[in-house]
Design an enzyme around this catalytic site. Sequence first.
Site, PDB file in Angstrom:
ATOM      1  CB  VAL A 176      -0.902   0.010   1.253  1.00  8.23           C
ATOM      2  CG1 VAL A 176      -1.683   1.309   1.361  1.00  8.23           C
ATOM      3  CG2 VAL A 176      -1.853  -1.183   1.235  1.00  8.23           C
ATOM      4  CB  CYS A 177       0.572   4.474  -1.688  1.00  8.16           C
ATOM      5  SG  CYS A 177       1.486   5.974  -1.975  1.00  8.16           S
ATOM      6  CG  LEU A 178       4.939   2.703   2.835  1.00  7.88           C
ATOM      7  CD1 LEU A 178       6.436   2.647   3.070  1.00  7.88           C
ATOM      8  CD2 LEU A 178       4.213   1.948   3.938  1.00  7.88           C
TER       9      LEU A 178
END
Length: 183
Positions: free
Chosen positions: A84-86
């Site tokens: 997941v896009c941090l």
Amino acid sequence: MSSPSKRREMDLMKLMMSDYKVEMINDGMQEFYVEFNGPKESLYQGGVWKIRVELPDAYPYKSPSIGFVNKIYHPNVDEMSGSVCLDVINQTWSPMFDLVNVFEVFLPQLLLYPNASDPLNGEAAALMMRDHTTYDQRVKEYCEKYAKPEDIGAKPEEKSSDEELSEDDYNSDDDQVAGKADP
């Protein structure tokens, strides 16, 4: 309560006591899987994902690392790794949040409001901006193909032993005797 390990234990217990199924990866409390259902009234409704969670040593001061194990079509989730896009979590993370927030707020918000301008899946982002109808169809295809209970290793629901048997389940013939009566 000030130690990160105590907080980790408390947050993990809180998550386990909620409605989420949690499966530990090893003996430590830093890596585990959580069963996550797509938010209601979204393209992901009906989908079930196994989410890998890794808690850093500095948790809760540092956000957890989150990844989808089974495939999902989303601009902010890497299609191959499931990462997941941090930025999504890191930008808003605070030690005030706990693991339940991740599954009740962060992930549902991510799925409900994808950000095509900060993609990890460039194809999904481009399709979402260019042809929303086809994007919606692709999301639903992925849900059908990769996000069913059997895709995360869940077994179909079985009747629990404490449920009452219906008359049809209980094939008894009242005329038959189980054994001889005592004299």
